[in-house]
Design a protein around this motif. Structure first.
Motif, mmCIF file in Angstrom:
data_model
loop_
_atom_site.group_PDB
_atom_site.id
_atom_site.type_symbol
_atom_site.label_atom_id
_atom_site.label_comp_id
_atom_site.label_asym_id
_atom_site.label_seq_id
_atom_site.Cartn_x
_atom_site.Cartn_y
_atom_site.Cartn_z
ATOM 1 N N MET A 98 0.852 -1.190 0.000
ATOM 2 C CA MET A 98 0.000 0.000 0.000
ATOM 3 C C MET A 98 0.889 1.242 0.000
ATOM 4 O O MET A 98 1.195 1.787 1.061
ATOM 5 C CB MET A 98 -0.912 -0.016 1.231
ATOM 6 N N PHE A 101 -1.455 4.767 2.384
ATOM 7 C CA PHE A 101 -2.397 4.140 3.308
ATOM 8 C C PHE A 101 -3.520 5.128 3.631
ATOM 9 O O PHE A 101 -3.333 6.064 4.402
ATOM 10 C CB PHE A 101 -1.668 3.715 4.590
ATOM 11 N N THR A 135 4.110 -0.406 3.323
ATOM 12 C CA THR A 135 3.604 0.921 2.989
ATOM 13 C C THR A 135 4.747 1.932 3.016
ATOM 14 O O THR A 135 5.909 1.567 3.207
ATOM 15 C CB THR A 135 2.465 1.319 3.951
#
Length: 341
Positions: A98, A101, A135
């Motif tokens: 990701m 986020f 992330t």
């Protein structure tokens, strides 16, 4: 040790160009045939999301590349449904990559009877069967503690450091890093230490939510090339105001380095009309056409960083090694950093 012959990558619709670049870099750096899995992620007429994976994933080490940017709810649901499809197809391990986020700004209760949405999203991700999250520049690092699974939080500052040294090499003695608020001092200090520059702060005080009463500069910016550093730029109101205040305090130039270019509403127009010379963002969020066309906005790639992080995760080697500028330098060798500043 690797648990499967190679990492398997799949992407939702949030940022396909970034996913394709990550796959390309991963294949190039590893010498393996790494590509995006053949699949479809689409919506029915009633906007329900449907996922179908056309290749066997039984026992595979899967990486879902899906930032949860605008539209955040659709992209989040795509991530969860892809994870469910992979889990039910007997994938050995599922990592959610990701780059951005979503819901990270809702990391605490700011007033009575409000949710902590970042925690709710963390619960959904875990319940969907995801084993690990990768992330970059979480808005609040404590979000890592919301998960009961490993979370690797990469940093854009080493990439920004390479870019700054490339563009300001002969003028580095004039560069000073600016934190746009007190809360971002740790991030700004980290970048300042990487490039060996000074540090100043713009202290903002709000009269009420959404309105800034005043801004004060803490530190000497007279005649300096000021570089504002932050993780998110949304409407760009605070960013452009901070740039004005720095110029009023004698700054020679103002540039900004922001990890996630949300750039909603009037953001692009504000930036184009601001006193800032350039805004540099990563491609963690797919750029809209106005962002691509903007004269003052430049995008640096995050694919080399994420591709190596995926390879390290698959191999079971250190991801934190990617926090170092010297480690990233070979990965970004030959990168096109864009127009000269």
């Amino acid at each position: 040790m690797p648990i499967t012959p190679k990492p398997m990558l799949i992407s939702g619709n949030a940022n396909r160009p970034l996913a394709q670049e990550i796959a390309r870099y991963a294949a190039m750096n590893s010498g393996m045939d790494i590509r995006l899995l053949d699949s479809r992620v689409e919506k029915f007429n009633d906007k329900e999301i449907f996922v179908e994976v056309y290749e066997n994933v039984r026992g595979e080490d899967m990486f879902i590349i899906q930032p949860t940017s605008n539209p955040a709810n659709d992209n989040l649901m795509e991530l969860l449904i892809i994870a469910d499809a992979l889990r039910r197809s007997s994938a050995a391990r599922i990592t959610a990559v990701m780059p951005y986020f979503g819901y990270a700004r809702q990391d605490r209760r700011t007033k009575a009877r409000t949710p902590i949405s970042a925690k709710l999203v963390a619960n959904l991700i875990v319940e969907a069967g995801i084993h690990r999250v990768l992330t970059m520049d979480l808005h609040a690092t404590q979000i890592q503690g919301f998960f009961d699974i490993p979370v690797d939080n990469l940093y854009a500052s080493p990439v920004f450091a390479l870019d700054i040294m490339h563009h300001f090499g002969e003028r580095m003695d004039k560069v000073t890093i600016i934190s746009p608020d007190v809360g971002g001092v740790a991030r700004a200090r980290d970048l300042a230490q990487r490039i060996g520059s000074g540090l100043s702060i713009v202290d903002k005080r709000r009269s009420k939510p959404g309105e800034i009463a005043e801004m004060k500069v803490i530190g000497d910016v007279e005649g300096k090339i000021c570089i504002i550093v932050d993780d998110i730029c949304d409407t760009a109101g605070t960013l452009c105001k901070a740039a004005e205040v720095l110029i009023e305090h004698g700054a020679a130039e103002v540039h900004s380095y922001i990890t996630h270019g949300v750039l909603s509403g009037p953001a692009v127009e504000r930036i184009e009309n601001s006193v800032m010379k350039h805004l540099v963002i990563t491609d963690s969020i797919e750029a809209t056409q106005p962002v691509k066309d903007a004269r003052k906005i430049r995008i640096v790639p995050s694919a080399p960083l994420f591709s190596q992080a995926i390879l390290n995760t698959w191999e079971g080697t250190s991801v934190s090694s990617l926090f170092d500028v010297n480690t990233l330098k070979p990965l970004y060798k030959g990168s096109k950093w864009g127009q000269k500043i």
